[in-house]
Design an enzyme around this catalytic site. Structure first.
Site, PDB file in Angstrom:
ATOM      1  N   THR A 175       0.864  -1.187   0.000  1.00  0.00           N
ATOM      2  CA  THR A 175       0.000   0.000   0.000  1.00  0.00           C
ATOM      3  C   THR A 175       0.900   1.238   0.000  1.00  0.00           C
ATOM      4  OG1 THR A 175      -0.022   0.125   2.379  1.00  0.00           O
ATOM      5  CG2 THR A 175      -1.761  -1.172   1.371  1.00  0.00           C
ATOM      6  N   GLU A 233      -5.885  -4.189  -0.152  1.00  0.00           N
ATOM      7  CA  GLU A 233      -6.157  -5.306   0.771  1.00  0.00           C
ATOM      8  C   GLU A 233      -7.292  -6.209   0.288  1.00  0.00           C
ATOM      9  OE1 GLU A 233      -5.561  -2.195   1.522  1.00  0.00           O
ATOM     10  OE2 GLU A 233      -4.418  -1.983   3.377  1.00  0.00           O
ATOM     11  N   LYS A 261     -14.925  16.748  11.730  1.00  0.00           N
ATOM     12  CA  LYS A 261     -15.816  16.618  12.891  1.00  0.00           C
ATOM     13  C   LYS A 261     -16.145  18.007  13.409  1.00  0.00           C
ATOM     14  CE  LYS A 261     -13.965  12.115  13.820  1.00  0.00           C
ATOM     15  NZ  LYS A 261     -12.577  11.870  13.459  1.00  0.00           N
ATOM     16  N   TRP A 302     -20.468  14.836  11.748  1.00  0.00           N
ATOM     17  CA  TRP A 302     -19.485  14.578  10.695  1.00  0.00           C
ATOM     18  C   TRP A 302     -19.886  15.243   9.379  1.00  0.00           C
ATOM     19  CZ3 TRP A 302     -17.832   8.711  11.072  1.00  0.00           C
ATOM     20  CH2 TRP A 302     -17.190   8.511  12.309  1.00  0.00           C
TER      21      TRP A 302
HETATM   22  P1  ADP Z   1      -3.442   3.241  -1.108  1.00  0.00           P
HETATM   23  O1  ADP Z   1      -3.891   4.459  -1.867  1.00  0.00           O
HETATM   24  O2  ADP Z   1      -3.290   3.461   0.372  1.00  0.00           O
HETATM   25  O3  ADP Z   1      -2.383   2.452  -1.796  1.00  0.00           O
HETATM   26  P2  ADP Z   1      -5.551   1.753  -2.110  1.00  0.00           P
HETATM   27  O4  ADP Z   1      -5.150   2.139  -3.472  1.00  0.00           O
HETATM   28  O5  ADP Z   1      -5.738   0.363  -1.767  1.00  0.00           O
HETATM   29  O6  ADP Z   1      -4.567   2.243  -1.090  1.00  0.00           O
HETATM   30  O7  ADP Z   1      -6.731   2.685  -1.697  1.00  0.00           O
HETATM   31  C1  ADP Z   1      -7.869   2.247  -1.054  1.00  0.00           C
HETATM   32  C2  ADP Z   1      -8.700   3.407  -0.635  1.00  0.00           C
HETATM   33  O8  ADP Z   1      -8.991   4.257  -1.744  1.00  0.00           O
HETATM   34  C3  ADP Z   1     -10.055   3.007  -0.133  1.00  0.00           C
HETATM   35  O9  ADP Z   1      -9.999   2.581   1.199  1.00  0.00           O
HETATM   36  C4  ADP Z   1     -10.855   4.293  -0.313  1.00  0.00           C
HETATM   37  O10 ADP Z   1     -10.620   5.196   0.722  1.00  0.00           O
HETATM   38  C5  ADP Z   1     -10.267   4.851  -1.567  1.00  0.00           C
HETATM   39  N1  ADP Z   1     -11.132   4.528  -2.710  1.00  0.00           N
HETATM   40  C6  ADP Z   1     -10.961   3.568  -3.637  1.00  0.00           C
HETATM   41  N2  ADP Z   1     -11.947   3.600  -4.554  1.00  0.00           N
HETATM   42  C7  ADP Z   1     -12.778   4.614  -4.203  1.00  0.00           C
HETATM   43  C8  ADP Z   1     -13.992   5.163  -4.738  1.00  0.00           C
HETATM   44  N3  ADP Z   1     -14.555   4.706  -5.846  1.00  0.00           N
HETATM   45  N4  ADP Z   1     -14.549   6.189  -4.062  1.00  0.00           N
HETATM   46  C9  ADP Z   1     -14.011   6.695  -2.937  1.00  0.00           C
HETATM   47  N5  ADP Z   1     -12.877   6.227  -2.401  1.00  0.00           N
HETATM   48  C10 ADP Z   1     -12.256   5.204  -3.020  1.00  0.00           C
END
Ligand code: ADP
Length: 544
Positions: free
Chosen positions: A184, A329, A441, A446
């Protein structure tokens, strides 16, 4: 009693074997680092992947060994995906957009034995080469015989595979064996590795390919803009192989002009990527007054897809936007927004509104939202809480990290806490209102930063918008809207705030607007809110 069916482990090698045998003529087109187009078929791809497998075995690669890639979406990266996992080793896709120190951390943490690297990223490795503790040799993904580098132990990929046999018997092993590894982005702390198995990868590909998922068929021409170094390009290399769909890889060229040209030249029907890419594409089409008639469907995810983008695609270009939500994940897709039978008669405007939600779970994923005591919240589209998921494509632990991450509910079932805050409506459509750490917040209530951002980008003069919490003496936190204007426009604060009137609740209205030249992004193209929060830590909101 067990069923009496043939034993066939779900292995990644079966997808390419199938593609060669039944859809061997289908094409894989790649735009290479030098801008040229490379074109071959699944039949050719399988042959070269078997040559790579022979080479890896000769190098002494064992099952479970990690091999890293720092590469764009091209046919050579595709071969590495299948060659490495096919022999039982682990293909570790490293995100080359991370900071150099994160890249060396990840490669060392994974103990990668070999690296496959595009020419573009060789300078990065030259700079961190001394810090890499496990890498024995680097293979540069190039056919350029004149390529040279200061790297110590390297060889061109083409010379590695050139003299190898095109015959190779893919080994059979337990489908739960690890196949690939993806870290990640680590916006907080060190990046963490998610280790997929052959089984989880196949199960994800089966469900994500379905009509209510990415909807990929043999008749599609698929342009995966989402990088193969980011959660396996949402599974598309596997899914396309299963279906024998033509693939068009964009290489490093992901700007609006290049993507539109590839769509039109190769007649792409389906594409997928993060919202930033698509705003580039839509701006380019608008500027040049062009169209993309072959494109039927675009899957947008990774961050929230603004309603304005869904509307422009549909109304101006007759392209159906399918929003997807997922996480590294989760392999990564969790939900996709495809309509239910009872929603097909909605008006276009109602459909567009609905499509701004993140959608319904794919088969294999179970989800729920909970309050702070762990109790499940109702699916009324209003109550929002922490989003939990479970299923066979959801991780159980981070790679080489013993800390338990799953949480147990009152029925003793284990769940993964996504860190997202969401609502679920009576039809089961999930809507992300925020990352839990980004939510604002205000006086104990929220406010969704995502909703405010989506409202701001609907203004024609706004290129990009981010909303963060700023300190407020009475309400604790209040929304601060940070905006990048489109070039040549002269948008003012009051005009933008007036635009929010009637679109969001009065008490959600941002307290202030700041115009800046550029919003910082993470390595995966998301708004880097940690950096914005740092930059605006001492920001004083105007007194009202
Ligand atoms: P990182 O950016 O930490 O590498 P990921 O690419 O796995 O992790 O990102 C996952 C996160 O991206 C999700 O938990 C969510 O917050 C955000 N995310 C992914 N798709 C969407 C979506 N369609 N709308 C809003 N948020 C999204």
């Amino acid at each position: 009693m067990f069923g009496q069916m043939m034993e066939f482990p779900l292995l990644i090698s079966t997808m390419l074997t199938h593609a060669e045998r039944y859809t061997g003529e289908a094409e894989i087109v790649s735009r290479m680092v030098d801008g040229s187009l490379h074109r071959y078929t699944y039949r050719d791809a399988h042959k070269r992947t078997k040559q790579l497998a022979n080479a890896l075995v000769k190098l002494g690669v064992n099952q479970g060994d990690r091999i890293g890639t720092l590469a764009w979406n091209t046919h050579r990266h595709f071969e590495a995906y299948f060659g490495i996992a096919g022999i039982g080793a682990i293909s570790h896709t490293v995100n080359p957009r991370l900071f150099p120190e994160q890249i060396s951390y990840i490669i060392n943490h994974a103990s990668d034995r070999f690296l496959f690297v595009d020419e573009t990223f060789v300078p990065t490795l030259e700079a961190i080469g001394d810090q890499l503790t496990s890498v024995e040799k680097i293979f540069v993904l190039t056919a350029n015989e004149n390529f040279s580098t200061k790297l110590k132990n390297w060889e061109p990929y083409e010379s590695l595979i050139k003299n190898e046999s095109t015959e190779f018997e893919w080994p059979q092993f337990d489908e739960r064996s690890a196949s690939s590894l993806c870290y990640t982005s680590g916006t907080t702390g060190n990046p963490k590795g998610v280790l997929y198995s052959h089984r989880s990868t196949l199960l994800h590909a089966y469900t994500a390919a379905m009509p209510d998922g990415l909807g990929v068929s043999n008749r599609d021409v698929v342009l995966p803009v989402v990088p193969m170094f980011h959660v396996n390009a949402w599974g598309l290399p596997y899914i396309c192989s299963m279906m024998g769909a033509k693939i068009v890889f964009p290489g490093p060229f992901m700007d609006g002009a290049s993507i539109c040209q590839l769509i039109n030249d190769e007649k792409a029907t389906l594409s997928a990527g993060v919202p930033t890419i698509w705003s580039g594409v839509l701006n380019y089409l608008d500027e040049k007054k062009l169209s993309i008639p072959s494109l039927k469907r675009v899957v947008i995810g990774g961050s929230a897809c603004p309603e304005a983008m869904i509307r422009t695609f549909l109304k101006k270009h007759q392209v159906d936007v399918v929003q997807g939500w997922g996480m590294t994940e989760l392999s990564p897709l969790g939900t996709m927004n495809t309509l239910k039978a009872n929603q097909t008669s909605l008006t276009d405007d109602e459909k567009i509104k609905l499509k701004a939600k993140q959608g319904r779970v794919l088969f294999g994923i179970d989800m729920k939202i909970i309050d702070e005591t762990g109790d499940e919240l109702p699916w009324d589209g209003k109550a929002f809480g922490d989003l939990l998921v479970r299923g066979p494509n959801v991780l159980s632990n981070y790679f080489q990290n013993e800390d338990p991450i799953l949480i147990k509910d009152k029925n003793n079932q284990e769940w993964f806490a996504t860190g997202d805050v969401a609502t679920i409506d009576p039809d089961g459509f999930m809507h992300i209102t925020d990352r839990s750490k980004d939510v604002i917040k205000s006086g104990g209530e929220w406010i969704s930063s995502i909703e405010l951002e989506n409202t701001a980008v609907a203004h024609p003069d706004v290129l990009e918008a981010a909303v963060i919490a700023a300190y407020h003496p009475k309400w604790e936190e209040r929304p601060l809207l940070i905006v990048v204007k489109k070039s040549g426009t002269n948008l003012q604060k009051d005009e933008l705030l007036n635009f929010f009137d009637g679109k969001v609740a009065k008490w959600w209205m941002p307290d202030d607007v700041v115009f800046i030249d550029e919003i910082p992004h993470t390595a995966t193209g998301k708004i880097l809110k940690t950096k914005l929060r740092e930059d605006f830590r001492d920001y004083k909101l105007p007194e009202k």
